[in-house]
Design a protein around this motif. Structure first.
Motif, PDB file in Angstrom:
ATOM      1  N   ASN A 295       2.580   3.187  -6.699  1.00  0.00           N
ATOM      2  CA  ASN A 295       3.584   4.140  -7.161  1.00  0.00           C
ATOM      3  C   ASN A 295       3.626   5.380  -6.269  1.00  0.00           C
ATOM      4  OD1 ASN A 295       5.563   5.258  -8.709  1.00  0.00           O
ATOM      5  ND2 ASN A 295       4.237   5.830 -10.422  1.00  0.00           N
ATOM      6  N   ASP A 296       3.600   5.160  -4.954  1.00  0.00           N
ATOM      7  CA  ASP A 296       3.603   6.257  -3.994  1.00  0.00           C
ATOM      8  C   ASP A 296       4.525   5.875  -2.835  1.00  0.00           C
ATOM      9  OD1 ASP A 296       3.166   8.153  -2.096  1.00  0.00           O
ATOM     10  OD2 ASP A 296       0.991   7.865  -1.961  1.00  0.00           O
ATOM     11  N   PRO A 297       5.796   6.335  -2.882  1.00  0.00           N
ATOM     12  CA  PRO A 297       6.787   5.884  -1.894  1.00  0.00           C
ATOM     13  C   PRO A 297       6.522   6.372  -0.472  1.00  0.00           C
ATOM     14  CG  PRO A 297       7.745   7.494  -3.423  1.00  0.00           C
ATOM     15  CD  PRO A 297       6.364   7.244  -3.887  1.00  0.00           C
ATOM     16  N   THR A 298       5.513   7.227  -0.284  1.00  0.00           N
ATOM     17  CA  THR A 298       5.253   7.731   1.064  1.00  0.00           C
ATOM     18  C   THR A 298       3.940   7.188   1.635  1.00  0.00           C
ATOM     19  OG1 THR A 298       4.181   9.658   0.097  1.00  0.00           O
ATOM     20  CG2 THR A 298       6.507   9.878   0.663  1.00  0.00           C
TER      21      THR A 298
ATOM     22  N   LEU B 296      -7.964  -2.761 -11.518  1.00  0.00           N
ATOM     23  CA  LEU B 296      -6.700  -3.227 -12.088  1.00  0.00           C
ATOM     24  C   LEU B 296      -5.580  -3.163 -11.050  1.00  0.00           C
ATOM     25  CD1 LEU B 296      -5.316  -4.145 -14.692  1.00  0.00           C
ATOM     26  CD2 LEU B 296      -4.719  -1.772 -15.083  1.00  0.00           C
TER      27      LEU B 296
ATOM     28  N   MET C 144      -1.631   1.554 -18.445  1.00  0.00           N
ATOM     29  CA  MET C 144      -1.278   0.833 -17.232  1.00  0.00           C
ATOM     30  C   MET C 144       0.240   0.758 -17.084  1.00  0.00           C
ATOM     31  SD  MET C 144      -1.816  -3.108 -16.223  1.00  0.00           S
ATOM     32  CE  MET C 144      -0.419  -3.540 -17.240  1.00  0.00           C
TER      33      MET C 144
ATOM     34  N   LEU D 207       1.663   4.218 -16.149  1.00  0.00           N
ATOM     35  CA  LEU D 207       1.403   4.617 -14.762  1.00  0.00           C
ATOM     36  C   LEU D 207       2.247   3.813 -13.786  1.00  0.00           C
ATOM     37  CD1 LEU D 207      -2.476   5.061 -14.773  1.00  0.00           C
ATOM     38  CD2 LEU D 207      -0.744   6.845 -14.672  1.00  0.00           C
ATOM     39  N   ARG D 208       2.476   2.546 -14.131  1.00  0.00           N
ATOM     40  CA  ARG D 208       3.198   1.671 -13.207  1.00  0.00           C
ATOM     41  C   ARG D 208       4.710   1.889 -13.279  1.00  0.00           C
ATOM     42  NH1 ARG D 208       2.576  -3.874 -11.097  1.00  0.00           N
ATOM     43  NH2 ARG D 208       3.976  -3.730  -9.323  1.00  0.00           N
TER      44      ARG D 208
ATOM     45  N   SER E 107       5.558   6.866 -15.117  1.00  0.00           N
ATOM     46  CA  SER E 107       5.107   8.150 -14.567  1.00  0.00           C
ATOM     47  C   SER E 107       5.772   8.408 -13.210  1.00  0.00           C
ATOM     48  CB  SER E 107       3.587   8.167 -14.442  1.00  0.00           C
ATOM     49  OG  SER E 107       3.188   7.775 -13.158  1.00  0.00           O
ATOM     50  N   PRO E 108       6.033   9.689 -12.880  1.00  0.00           N
ATOM     51  CA  PRO E 108       6.675   9.999 -11.604  1.00  0.00           C
ATOM     52  C   PRO E 108       5.795   9.571 -10.435  1.00  0.00           C
ATOM     53  CG  PRO E 108       5.952  11.995 -12.735  1.00  0.00           C
ATOM     54  CD  PRO E 108       5.737  10.872 -13.677  1.00  0.00           C
ATOM     55  N   PRO E 109       6.409   9.248  -9.285  1.00  0.00           N
ATOM     56  CA  PRO E 109       5.611   8.816  -8.140  1.00  0.00           C
ATOM     57  C   PRO E 109       4.577   9.862  -7.775  1.00  0.00           C
ATOM     58  CG  PRO E 109       7.952   8.594  -7.680  1.00  0.00           C
ATOM     59  CD  PRO E 109       7.833   9.307  -8.979  1.00  0.00           C
ATOM     60  N   ARG E 110       3.432   9.398  -7.257  1.00  0.00           N
ATOM     61  CA  ARG E 110       2.412  10.350  -6.846  1.00  0.00           C
ATOM     62  C   ARG E 110       2.175  10.175  -5.355  1.00  0.00           C
ATOM     63  NH1 ARG E 110      -1.423   6.949 -10.594  1.00  0.00           N
ATOM     64  NH2 ARG E 110      -1.408   5.024  -9.420  1.00  0.00           N
ATOM     65  N   GLY E 111       1.113  10.779  -4.865  1.00  0.00           N
ATOM     66  CA  GLY E 111       0.805  10.651  -3.445  1.00  0.00           C
ATOM     67  C   GLY E 111       0.860  12.000  -2.771  1.00  0.00           C
ATOM     68  N   LYS E 112       0.275  12.014  -1.565  1.00  0.00           N
ATOM     69  CA  LYS E 112       0.106  13.298  -0.873  1.00  0.00           C
ATOM     70  C   LYS E 112       1.443  13.929  -0.529  1.00  0.00           C
ATOM     71  CE  LYS E 112      -4.393  12.204   1.122  1.00  0.00           C
ATOM     72  NZ  LYS E 112      -4.478  10.747   0.955  1.00  0.00           N
ATOM     73  N   LYS E 113       2.462  13.057  -0.233  1.00  0.00           N
ATOM     74  CA  LYS E 113       3.732  13.627   0.220  1.00  0.00           C
ATOM     75  C   LYS E 113       4.747  13.784  -0.905  1.00  0.00           C
ATOM     76  CE  LYS E 113       3.005  11.760   4.803  1.00  0.00           C
ATOM     77  NZ  LYS E 113       3.259  10.540   5.554  1.00  0.00           N
TER      78      LYS E 113
END
Lengths: 81, 468
Positions: A19-22, A40, B330, B333-334, B337-343
């Motif tokens: 769930n991380d488009p970047t 999981l 699960m 989150l899948r 939930s809004p996208p996560r990540g460093k950017k």
């Protein structure tokens, strides 16, 4: 299929599962490097890879992979067979 | 009996640890085996025979798998080994829950170690261990026998082999001592005090007010953590004194912001065991059923975590509640939930803090709701507490403070210490380093021992997870 082509497709699968488009993948990347990569999401990722590449892993294959680079090699090997 | 909270045990430990390092290297594995069997025999010679039988079964099966010529023979042997060991657990757990049998000490822990060994050898024949003395010491290793942690065979065998060439390492001894002292403090000074107060409410929950009952339910989770994390620290510390590092069981579980994360941080040696030997193989087998198969695997896994504690309806409900919470987390989150990540677009600081705090509190509340079933001995007790919480039956007027002099203050102080410990004891190391020039380490440990000697309640001692 070249390693670059595999990585390109694998990136899409990773971005969807985590769930991380970047998200950008590297050969050395392990579960410790990605937020939310637990058993999981790992199994979700493996199932996504199987579906995306039309291959099947054994439990032994799954346990043997230690990083993304080894996953790419495993996909290439399965595709060649 | 010698147990991990008795001063006599630690006097004996100091002596046997010295013995280990005085002995020539080649005798050290045998020495660990004798110590472990001696420790076990003091509890029960009859059950020692059971452990030896289980160990010899796994040893023989391992060699059989390694020598087998066909895949079908390997599968048969693996199933025989796993079936035999699981059968032992099932028989005694059913006997314990339904007929009041006494459970053999550490049965589920050493059996799980042996099962993991058999499966590992089945997956990779090179993991076989032919040295009988070394092998027998693995399930029996006394620091881990009462309640784990469930160590895997490979790291154990490697460390005992390395022990043959090792000299006494002062850093390891100090680290072991620190783990034992902090573990004893968490267990005896904090956990057992909470246990006494909770027992005071358990005696007549209906006479207490609703808020006090809710606070007590939060106390279930805190007391379990203080007890089990305290035990684990002691077990790891004893292992360290003998040169063996065990796997961690807790990683600041109260920092978890959802139930899925909480299970990565709580009773980790059991959950990683189930992930490797049950969840992953099961999910791979059920993969053609997609999301429905995955949800079923999660339910089976969580139900088994529940009944692993005992074959009772309450433990099953505990597991199934976690299955529901886990599955919903699960899916959220899948898919939601809004996208996560460093950017990902940066989140305002205040919003992030509020979201994290909300997640932590919600996770703790969900965990505590399952503890109603985990903590209550009988189904109707748990239902009675739930009815009272939801106002379906009237509550009394008593408060925790009425249990005894200073009860409310004691509860608050112990709860705060446990929350702090369960968040990874932030600042403890820094504080210890900061005061080290004035109060050197030995003095800090001395204060810890002094507190243990003066503040340990009389009722202190037995471990919650010792019964599993």
């Amino acid at each position: 299929m070249t390693a670059d082509a595999i990585k390109h497709q694998l990136t899409d699968i990773f971005r969807d599962v985590f769930n991380d488009p970047t998200l950008e993948i590297t050969d050395e990347m392990t579960a410790d490097d990605v937020d939310g990569w637990d058993s999981l999401t790992h199994i979700n990722m493996i199932l996504g890879v199987e579906q995306g590449f039309g291959i099947r892993f054994s439990i032994k294959d799954v346990r043997a992979m230690r990083n993304v680079g080894e996953l790419v090699q495993a996909i290439a090997k399965k595709r060649a067979n | 009996m010698l147990n991990f909270t008795s001063p006599l045990f630690f006097v004996a430990l100091a002596l046997v640890a010295c013995g280990l390092y005085i002995l020539p290297g080649r005798w050290r594995a045998a020495y660990l085996l004798v110590l472990s069997y001696g420790f076990y025999a003091m509890v029960s010679v009859r059950f020692l025979a059971l452990m030896v039988a289980g160990s010899l079964l796994a040893y023989g099966i391992g060699i059989g798998i390694a020598n087998a010529r066909s895949d079908s023979a390997r599968v048969r042997l693996m199933l025989l080994g796993v079936g035999g060991l699981l059968g032992g657990i099932v028989v005694f757990k059913i006997g314990g829950a339904w007929h009041g049998w006494l459970l053999p000490l550490g049965l589920s822990y050493y059996s799980f170690k042996l099962i993991s060994y058999v499966i590992e050898v089945y997956w990779d024949e090179d993991s076989v261990e032919r040295d009988l003395t070394l092998f027998l010491s693995y399930p029996a290793f006394f620091p881990q026998i009462i309640s784990g942690p469930i160590q895997r065979s490979e790291p154990y065998f490697q460390q005992v082999r390395a022990l043959a060439a090792r000299r006494l390492d002062s850093a390891q001894i100090e680290e072991g001592f620190r783990l034992i002292v902090t573990g004893l403090m968490l267990k005896l000074l904090v956990g057992d005090r909470l246990a006494t107060l909770i027992a005071g409410v358990d005696a007549a929950p209906g006479s207490f007010g609703r808020i006090d009952l809710l606070v007590t339910i939060a106390g279930y989770t805190l007391q379990l953590y203080a007890d089990f994390a305290g035990y684990t620290n002691i077990a790891l510390g004893i292992g360290k004194m003998l040169g063996i590092d065990g796997p961690p069981n807790f990683n600041a579980p109260f920092l978890a912001t959802n139930i899925q994360e909480m299970w990565r941080r709580w009773h980790m040696s059991l959950t990683t065991w189930l992930t490797d030997y049950l969840f992953i193989p099961l999910t791979m087998t059920m993969r053609r059923y997609g999301l429905a198969g995955l949800l079923l695997c999660i339910t089976i896994n969580m139900a088994l975590i529940g009944v692993w504690h005992g074959f009772t309806l309450n433990y099953l409900i505990f597991g199934l509640m976690h299955a529901v919470y886990f599955s919903l987390t699960m899916l959220y989150l899948r898919y939601i939930s809004p996208p996560r990540g460093k950017k990902a677009p940066p989140e305002p600081r205040l919003r992030r803090i509020v979201r994290t705090a909300f997640g932590m509190v919600l996770t703790f509340a969900l965990m505590s709701s399952t503890q109603i079933f985990f903590h209550s001995a009988r189904f109707d007790q748990a239902i009675g507490i739930l009815r009272q919480v939801f106002g379906l039956i009237p509550s009394g007027a008593r408060s925790i403070g009425d249990i005894g002099p200073g009860a409310a203050e004691t509860f608050v102080i112990c709860a705060l210490i446990t929350v702090w410990a369960g968040c990874g004891a932030p600042g403890a190391r820094r504080l210890s380093d900061r005061i080290a020039p004035v109060a050197p380490r030995w003095l800090q440990y001395g204060v810890g021992l002094f507190l243990l000697a003066t503040l340990t309640p009389d009722s202190a001692g037995s471990f919650v997870y010792g019964q599993f």
